[in-house]
Design a protein around this motif. Structure first.
Motif, PDB file in Angstrom:
ATOM      1  N   GLN A 104      -9.307  -2.472  -1.909  1.00  0.00           N
ATOM      2  CA  GLN A 104     -10.062  -1.283  -1.121  1.00  0.00           C
ATOM      3  C   GLN A 104     -11.533  -1.752  -1.414  1.00  0.00           C
TER       4      GLN A 104
ATOM      5  N   ARG B 237       0.769  -1.173  -0.167  1.00  0.00           N
ATOM      6  CA  ARG B 237      -0.084  -0.028   0.033  1.00  0.00           C
ATOM      7  C   ARG B 237       0.786   1.373   0.084  1.00  0.00           C
TER       8      ARG B 237
ATOM      9  N   GLU C 262     -14.220  -2.840   1.459  1.00  0.00           N
ATOM     10  CA  GLU C 262     -15.488  -2.246   1.756  1.00  0.00           C
ATOM     11  C   GLU C 262     -16.776  -3.213   1.615  1.00  0.00           C
TER      12      GLU C 262
ATOM     13  N   THR D 183      -8.627   0.753   7.355  1.00  0.00           N
ATOM     14  CA  THR D 183      -9.847   0.034   6.795  1.00  0.00           C
ATOM     15  C   THR D 183     -11.108   0.601   7.376  1.00  0.00           C
TER      16      THR D 183
ATOM     17  N   GLU E  11      -4.008  -1.951  -5.181  1.00  0.00           N
ATOM     18  CA  GLU E  11      -4.545  -1.051  -3.821  1.00  0.00           C
ATOM     19  C   GLU E  11      -5.922  -0.999  -4.021  1.00  0.00           C
TER      20      GLU E  11
END
Length: 634
Positions: free
Chosen positions: A329, A53, A333, A353, A325
């Motif tokens: 993500q 990241r 989510e 997160t 990345e």
């Protein structure tokens, strides 16, 4: 001084003392001692590298020896990769992003590994944790900024004593089964509270069971996610597992303390790996690794074209890392959006997160052991806070005496219990101790409100065995000795070991056909613990006993044993009890026992403190007092 400014000042004092003592430790201890203290992995081998990241290089390492040494390295901690050839110069700082068993991943702010990493003698050092202090300070500033806001500052006002908590007694409560009356009352209190509910759970009263049922019903009440936090990874692990067992979809942010499959299955990392889009991440990471490998094949002496090619390959690897990345993500989510409960440590509640998430309710377990500034991190994410714990057990660890005396040692839960008794429900029925063992603790700390469940009220190790015994060593000449910064009492230790050997001998004929009773030996002083371990290791009977553990009080927090022996150590003509004056710590020690509690100490010294005078009187009232002279072996 403003409430939050005062807390910030105390936190800064604590941070300075913590940093000073940490640096002193790291600078003076050789690598072998740092490893034994749990601050260092050494030696380690690099197993894999990848761009992680934010273009940071993620390195996976494995400790190759001393794999059974307990350590303090944790997910989210600052750490450094170093070479022991030149540990001050050859060092790169980073953050631990994953830890499991004897492997961890550390994110380093570099593009490529330095040359010194190829020469062996590598290790990982824990680095002073500035990040946690920064998170706590930021939370205090945020709380201070909203305290006067009518809507957002309502709960802040309640928790700091500016307003009274309110309850919605008109809501329809779902049926609550399987709990005793005080547990049921605690759950109802949690469900009807608008801002604050407190579960005061003395030892053995089923606090975790109560919380699990309350959290299950909170989610059912409005379908909202619940944030569940605690100061330690072990406490988070326990609640995560219990919540999953009742059918809730739990996502554990961070890495568990125990690397058990049941725990790992709940982690965000494992749930991401099971996601249908995770194959794409694997493919992209493999591609990025290939580009990096190609770039690294160029030697140090190369021309302009080669330099440009190397640069282009690294750039392409970084572009792919950004695609990784973005995909990660999306998966994060998606996984989090489906969770009923999100669990984390207090500081872990602000992990990148979940940093942006808001909740209806935050539940703080072991709140009586949590630093107040750390509690504000999760509190600011929710409209309602539930605190659970026991302020008559171990308080949080404070390094600075100045900060402790200034008020940092007083927890937010302790303050709220005093400010808002209407928000507190005491769990009254305990399921651990014989009623005689329980009775003294109930008398001294819980206003005689505890009752023993019938299943444990009269249970003993063997018919006719006494559940409680105070052995008085007054007049025996057992004298305390100060060694370095810790006390010991060799004669008392030898005497206690003799009593244990005798005790085990009386047990063995009666327990041959059943489970071996567990025995714990506790002392408030580390030197005495070391001495007891040494003496027990030399005795054949104790050496072969399969269920014996010897440790400090702090190490026994949250645990229980069938029988507990306590070595009090203090014996002096001045009647000084020193460290023993922390009666909350002694409450923990005395309430670890299920069926038998044996306390060995000098009444002439101990009785100078009212708490111990009360205990000796209690022992006498219950035919549980005996002079060591009657038991001496000549």
């Amino acid at each position: 001084m403003d409430y939050f400014k005062q807390l910030q000042r105390l936190l800064q004092v604590e941070q300075e003392e913590d940093r000073r003592s940490y640096r002193q430790l790291m600078e003076t201890l050789p690598v072998a001692d740092r490893r034994e203290s749990g601050l260092t992995w050494y030696p380690i081998a690099i197993r894999e590298t990848e761009i992680g990241r934010g273009d940071y290089l993620t390195v996976e390492v494995e400790r190759t020896t001393h794999t059974d040494v307990l350590h303090q390295l944790r997910f989210g901690m600052s750490a450094a990769l170093f070479s022991n050839h030149d540990p001050k110069a050859d060092r790169v700082d980073g953050v631990i992003t994953h830890i499991s068993g004897n492997r961890l991943k550390i994110s380093l702010r570099i593009e490529d590994l330095p040359d010194w990493t190829r020469n062996g003698k590598l290790g990982i050092d824990a680095v002073f944790d500035e990040a946690s202090y920064q998170e706590m300070e930021a939370a205090l500033k945020s709380a201070s900024a909203i305290i006067d806001d009518k809507e957002r500052g309502r709960m802040v006002q309640v928790l700091t004593g500016g307003q009274a908590p309110t309850f919605n007694n008109g809501i329809n409560l779902p049926p609550i089964s399987g709990l005793n009356p005080s547990q049921t009352e605690a759950v109802k209190n949690i469900l009807t509270a608008n801002e604050l509910a407190i579960v005061h759970g003395p030892p053995g009263t089923g606090k975790t069971t109560t919380l699990v049922q309350a959290i299950r019903l909170l989610h059912r009440q409005d379908g909202a996610q619940v944030l569940v936090v605690a100061p330690s990874n072990a406490a988070v692990d326990l609640l995560s597992e219990k919540l999953s067992d009742v059918g809730l979809n739990v996502v554990r942010v961070g890495n568990p303390a125990r690397v058990a499959e049941a725990q790992l299955a709940l982690t965000l990392d494992r749930k991401m790996a099971a996601h249908q889009s995770f194959k794409e991440i694997k493919r992209l990471k493999k591609q990025a690794a290939e580009y990096r490998d190609m770039a690294q094949r160029y030697k140090r002496s190369f021309g302009r074209d080669e330099r440009e090619q190397r640069k282009a390959l690294f750039a392409e690897a970084r572009n792919i890392a950004r695609d990784v990345e973005r995909t990660e993500q999306y998966i994060v989510e998606d996984v989090l959006s489906k969770a009923h409960v999100i669990t984390a440590t207090l500081v872990g509640a602000n992990h990148y997160t979940v940093r942006h998430l808001k909740f209806q309710t935050v539940v703080i377990d072991e709140a009586a052991q949590a630093l107040e500034p750390a509690c504000w991190i999760p509190i600011l994410k929710a409209k309602k806070v539930v605190m659970a714990g026991d302020h008559w057990q171990l308080p949080p660890t404070i390094k600075s005496d100045e900060a402790a005396k200034g008020g940092l040692a007083t927890t937010l839960m302790e303050k709220c219990v005093a400010l808002h008794p209407e928000s507190v429900v005491l769990l009254q029925e305990q399921y651990r101790m014989h009623q005689t063992i329980m009775g003294f603790s109930s008398q001294e700390f819980y206003k005689n409100k505890l009752i023993a469940h019938p299943s444990v009220a009269d249970h003993v190790l063997a018919p006719g065995d006494k559940p409680l015994l105070f052995i008085d060593t007054a007049g025996c000449g057992f004298e305390e000795k100060l060694e370095s910064t810790s006390l010991s009492n060799e004669e008392e230790a030898r005497f206690l070991v003799q009593q244990m050997v005798r005790f085990v001998g009386t047990l063995q004929p009666q327990i041959a056909a059943v489970v071996t009773p567990s025995i714990g030996v506790i002392s408030p002083y580390r030197h005495q613990v070391e001495l007891l371990k040494e003496l027990a290791a030399k005795d054949e009977v104790l050496q072969s006993y399969p269920a014996l553990s010897i440790n400090t009080i702090d190490s026994f927090q949250g645990q229980e044993r069938d029988a507990i022996f306590i070595s009090m150590v203090r014996s002096n003509t001045e009647g000084v009890v020193g460290f023993l004056s922390d009666i909350r710590r002694m409450n923990v020690a005395m309430t670890r026992a299920r069926k038998k509690l044996v306390v060995v100490g000098d009444s002439a010294t101990l009785a100078q403190a009212s708490f111990y005078a009360d205990f000796i009187a209690y022992a006498q009232e219950h035919d549980a007092y005996q002079s060591a002279w009657e038991l001496m072996e000549y």
